[in-house]
Scaffold this motif. Structure first.
Motif, PDB file in Angstrom:
ATOM      1  N   GLY A  67       0.817  -1.200   0.000  1.00  0.00           N
ATOM      2  CA  GLY A  67       0.000   0.000   0.000  1.00  0.00           C
ATOM      3  C   GLY A  67       0.854   1.254   0.000  1.00  0.00           C
ATOM      4  O   GLY A  67       2.080   1.208  -0.128  1.00  0.00           O
ATOM      5  N   LYS A  68       0.185   2.414   0.152  1.00  0.00           N
ATOM      6  CA  LYS A  68       0.858   3.700   0.086  1.00  0.00           C
ATOM      7  C   LYS A  68       0.946   4.342   1.465  1.00  0.00           C
ATOM      8  O   LYS A  68      -0.074   4.519   2.140  1.00  0.00           O
ATOM      9  CB  LYS A  68       0.113   4.636  -0.869  1.00  0.00           C
ATOM     10  CG  LYS A  68       0.107   4.161  -2.316  1.00  0.00           C
ATOM     11  CD  LYS A  68      -0.630   5.153  -3.196  1.00  0.00           C
ATOM     12  CE  LYS A  68      -0.635   4.699  -4.658  1.00  0.00           C
ATOM     13  NZ  LYS A  68      -1.373   5.667  -5.519  1.00  0.00           N
ATOM     14  N   THR A  70       1.291   7.320   2.207  1.00  0.00           N
ATOM     15  CA  THR A  70       0.528   8.560   2.265  1.00  0.00           C
ATOM     16  C   THR A  70      -0.891   8.340   2.770  1.00  0.00           C
ATOM     17  O   THR A  70      -1.560   9.301   3.183  1.00  0.00           O
ATOM     18  CB  THR A  70       0.473   9.219   0.875  1.00  0.00           C
ATOM     19  OG1 THR A  70       0.045   8.253  -0.087  1.00  0.00           O
ATOM     20  CG2 THR A  70       1.847   9.749   0.480  1.00  0.00           C
ATOM     21  N   ASP A  71      -1.377   7.097   2.762  1.00  0.00           N
ATOM     22  CA  ASP A  71      -2.731   6.788   3.238  1.00  0.00           C
ATOM     23  C   ASP A  71      -2.769   6.359   4.699  1.00  0.00           C
ATOM     24  O   ASP A  71      -3.847   6.267   5.291  1.00  0.00           O
ATOM     25  CB  ASP A  71      -3.346   5.659   2.398  1.00  0.00           C
ATOM     26  CG  ASP A  71      -3.491   6.023   0.942  1.00  0.00           C
ATOM     27  OD1 ASP A  71      -3.634   7.228   0.643  1.00  0.00           O
ATOM     28  OD2 ASP A  71      -3.440   5.109   0.091  1.00  0.00           O
ATOM     29  N   TRP A  72      -1.616   6.101   5.302  1.00  0.00           N
ATOM     30  CA  TRP A  72      -1.595   5.368   6.577  1.00  0.00           C
ATOM     31  C   TRP A  72      -1.918   6.204   7.803  1.00  0.00           C
ATOM     32  O   TRP A  72      -2.166   5.655   8.867  1.00  0.00           O
ATOM     33  CB  TRP A  72      -0.254   4.667   6.740  1.00  0.00           C
ATOM     34  CG  TRP A  72      -0.041   3.580   5.718  1.00  0.00           C
ATOM     35  CD1 TRP A  72      -0.983   3.043   4.894  1.00  0.00           C
ATOM     36  CD2 TRP A  72       1.192   2.933   5.386  1.00  0.00           C
ATOM     37  NE1 TRP A  72      -0.430   2.082   4.068  1.00  0.00           N
ATOM     38  CE2 TRP A  72       0.906   2.002   4.348  1.00  0.00           C
ATOM     39  CE3 TRP A  72       2.495   3.041   5.854  1.00  0.00           C
ATOM     40  CZ2 TRP A  72       1.891   1.192   3.788  1.00  0.00           C
ATOM     41  CZ3 TRP A  72       3.474   2.231   5.294  1.00  0.00           C
ATOM     42  CH2 TRP A  72       3.180   1.315   4.281  1.00  0.00           C
ATOM     43  N   THR A  74      -4.637   7.810   8.250  1.00  0.00           N
ATOM     44  CA  THR A  74      -6.052   7.552   8.534  1.00  0.00           C
ATOM     45  C   THR A  74      -6.474   6.123   8.231  1.00  0.00           C
ATOM     46  O   THR A  74      -7.507   5.664   8.710  1.00  0.00           O
ATOM     47  CB  THR A  74      -6.933   8.513   7.721  1.00  0.00           C
ATOM     48  OG1 THR A  74      -6.616   8.381   6.325  1.00  0.00           O
ATOM     49  CG2 THR A  74      -6.694   9.952   8.156  1.00  0.00           C
ATOM     50  N   ASN A  75      -5.670   5.417   7.436  1.00  0.00           N
ATOM     51  CA  ASN A  75      -6.013   4.041   7.060  1.00  0.00           C
ATOM     52  C   ASN A  75      -4.778   3.165   7.244  1.00  0.00           C
ATOM     53  O   ASN A  75      -4.088   2.840   6.286  1.00  0.00           O
ATOM     54  CB  ASN A  75      -6.486   4.009   5.606  1.00  0.00           C
ATOM     55  CG  ASN A  75      -6.990   2.635   5.206  1.00  0.00           C
ATOM     56  OD1 ASN A  75      -7.396   1.824   6.040  1.00  0.00           O
ATOM     57  ND2 ASN A  75      -6.949   2.359   3.909  1.00  0.00           N
ATOM     58  N   ASN A 137       8.659   4.433   1.295  1.00  0.00           N
ATOM     59  CA  ASN A 137       7.232   4.163   1.496  1.00  0.00           C
ATOM     60  C   ASN A 137       6.928   3.777   2.940  1.00  0.00           C
ATOM     61  O   ASN A 137       6.377   2.713   3.225  1.00  0.00           O
ATOM     62  CB  ASN A 137       6.763   3.048   0.548  1.00  0.00           C
ATOM     63  CG  ASN A 137       5.251   2.932   0.517  1.00  0.00           C
ATOM     64  OD1 ASN A 137       4.537   3.925   0.447  1.00  0.00           O
ATOM     65  ND2 ASN A 137       4.752   1.711   0.592  1.00  0.00           N
ATOM     66  N   TYR A 139       5.841   5.228   7.152  1.00  0.00           N
ATOM     67  CA  TYR A 139       5.131   6.244   7.941  1.00  0.00           C
ATOM     68  C   TYR A 139       5.455   6.018   9.411  1.00  0.00           C
ATOM     69  O   TYR A 139       5.171   4.950   9.962  1.00  0.00           O
ATOM     70  CB  TYR A 139       3.630   6.126   7.704  1.00  0.00           C
ATOM     71  CG  TYR A 139       2.793   7.121   8.477  1.00  0.00           C
ATOM     72  CD1 TYR A 139       2.435   8.341   7.919  1.00  0.00           C
ATOM     73  CD2 TYR A 139       2.344   6.829   9.764  1.00  0.00           C
ATOM     74  CE1 TYR A 139       1.665   9.258   8.622  1.00  0.00           C
ATOM     75  CE2 TYR A 139       1.578   7.738  10.475  1.00  0.00           C
ATOM     76  CZ  TYR A 139       1.239   8.952   9.894  1.00  0.00           C
ATOM     77  OH  TYR A 139       0.475   9.848  10.598  1.00  0.00           O
TER      78      TYR A 139
END
Length: 373
Positions: A67-68, A70-72, A74-75, A137, A139
């Protein structure tokens, strides 16, 4: 498989991810890890083993989460990472970790107020070395409340008399910690530490004491020295209202800390959400403590861009020595102008590859071991 002695681990791994510790033989001194399961096992074993005198190598690129990143925020992804050498006072990582040019991607950390040092490593401690590694990639989020102790970064929360060589990171680091760095949160205590040939190209969302490579040098009332050489920041900073001590390379030097910074450059950008104090193109603040004395920053052939901070050092109450070091507008540090105004070693360590490009480290160029393509 999981060794019974580690069965009560706090390692947060959900879903189907297993922890492989079968590779570990205490009688051996060199180990090569090739899977995410083995890397999780390394973090697990590091809770009770310092790896002093031992070398752990990567034998392949390792993906901890798909996954990305940049999405982590909130997801979150499936697997949460617990730092190597995690949060213990008895056991610290004292070995050598050699990424051999490989990449670790998919690191996800969501820290809480009780966790001190967050990153791929919690601490790099007394004689330890981490080198030849790329972080992508990923967070990392820290929200520690400990005064001057909570530290967050992509590589290591804290270094005590350790070494970091040839590490690149494009991680997202989000932090309300006391010190935040693109690569390293804080270097502290006595002894000497070294950071060389490192590059941060990620994103920092932070408050106070924030630097592109290193959040802070904290002498802890002891004279100690950090040497940084051939370091580069091209990351993007998002800084909250009311923050202070923000530097392109280093946030703050304080409590008798000594920083020797050489042959380095910050071309990072900054977005300020309100009022921010003590922003330096390279160092946010060099502080003086009335009870223990001055901190010192010595800069030689160090450059930053005025678009980030008007001066190389945002504020200096301690001591600063500047030699062939300056903050200029980006247009004066790009292409041919970069060669004119900067005294970096362009034959050996640095390169400008386009007329509108700023310098970057030669070791990350072309098809060499540390190619970032």
């Amino acid at each position: 498989p999981v060794l019974a002695s580690f069965a009560d681990s706090k390692l947060k791994v959900s879903g189907k991810r297993m922890i492989d510790t079968d590779w570990y033989d205490p009688a051996k001194n060199v180990y090569t890890l090739k899977t995410a399961e083995q890397l999780y096992g390394f973090a697990q074993i590091s809770k009770s083993t310092s790896f002093e005198g031992k070398t752990v190598k990567l034998g392949a690129d390792i993906v901890l989460n798909e996954g990305k990143a940049t999405d982590w925020a909130t997801n979150p992804p499936e697997n949460e990472w617990i730092p190597i050498g995690y949060q213990t006072t008895e056991v610290h990582f004292k070995g050598t970790f050699d990424g051999q040019g490989h990449t670790i991607s998919g690191i996800y950390i969501k820290g809480n107020e009780n966790e001190l040092y967050l990153g791929l490593f919690g601490e790099i401690y007394r004689g330890a070395t981490v080198k030849n590694l790329k972080i992508k990639n990923s967070y990392i989020e820290g929200n520690q409340e400990y005064e001057l102790r909570g530290c967050t970064a992509s590589l290591a929360g804290r270094i005590v008399e350790g070494n970091v060589e040839s590490v690149y990171s494009e991680a997202i680091v989000v932090s309300t910690s006391k010190m935040t760095g693109g690569l390293i949160g804080m270097v502290t205590d006595d002894g000497n530490s070294r950071i060389s040939d490192c590059w941060f190209a990620g994103e920092l969302r932070s408050t106070t004491n924030t630097g592109g490579i290193l959040g802070g040098v904290y002498g802890n009332k002891k004279v100690m020295c950090v040497t940084m050489e051939n370091c580069l920041n091209t990351g993007k900073f998002y800084i909250s209202d009311g923050s202070s001590q923000i530097g392109g390379l280093v946030g703050v030097v304080q409590q008798l800390g000594v920083l020797d910074l050489k042959d380095s450059f910050s071309a990072g950008t900054i977005v300020k959400d309100g009022s921010v104090k003590y922003i330096g193109a390279v160092i946010g603040c060099v502080a003086k403590n009335k009870d223990v004395g001055n901190s010192i920053a010595r800069l030689e052939r160090v450059y930053g861009i005025k678009e980030f901070g008007a001066k190389l050092v945002g504020v200096c109450d301690g001591e600063q020595v500047l030699k062939d070091s300056v903050a200029l507008y980006e247009q004066n540090l790009s292409g041919y102008s970069g060669y004119r105004f900067m005294k970096l070693n362009f034959e050996k360590d640095w390169v400008i590859e386009a007329a509108d490009a700023t310098p970057f480290l030669r070791s990350y160029s072309g098809n060499k071991m540390m190619n970032m393509a």
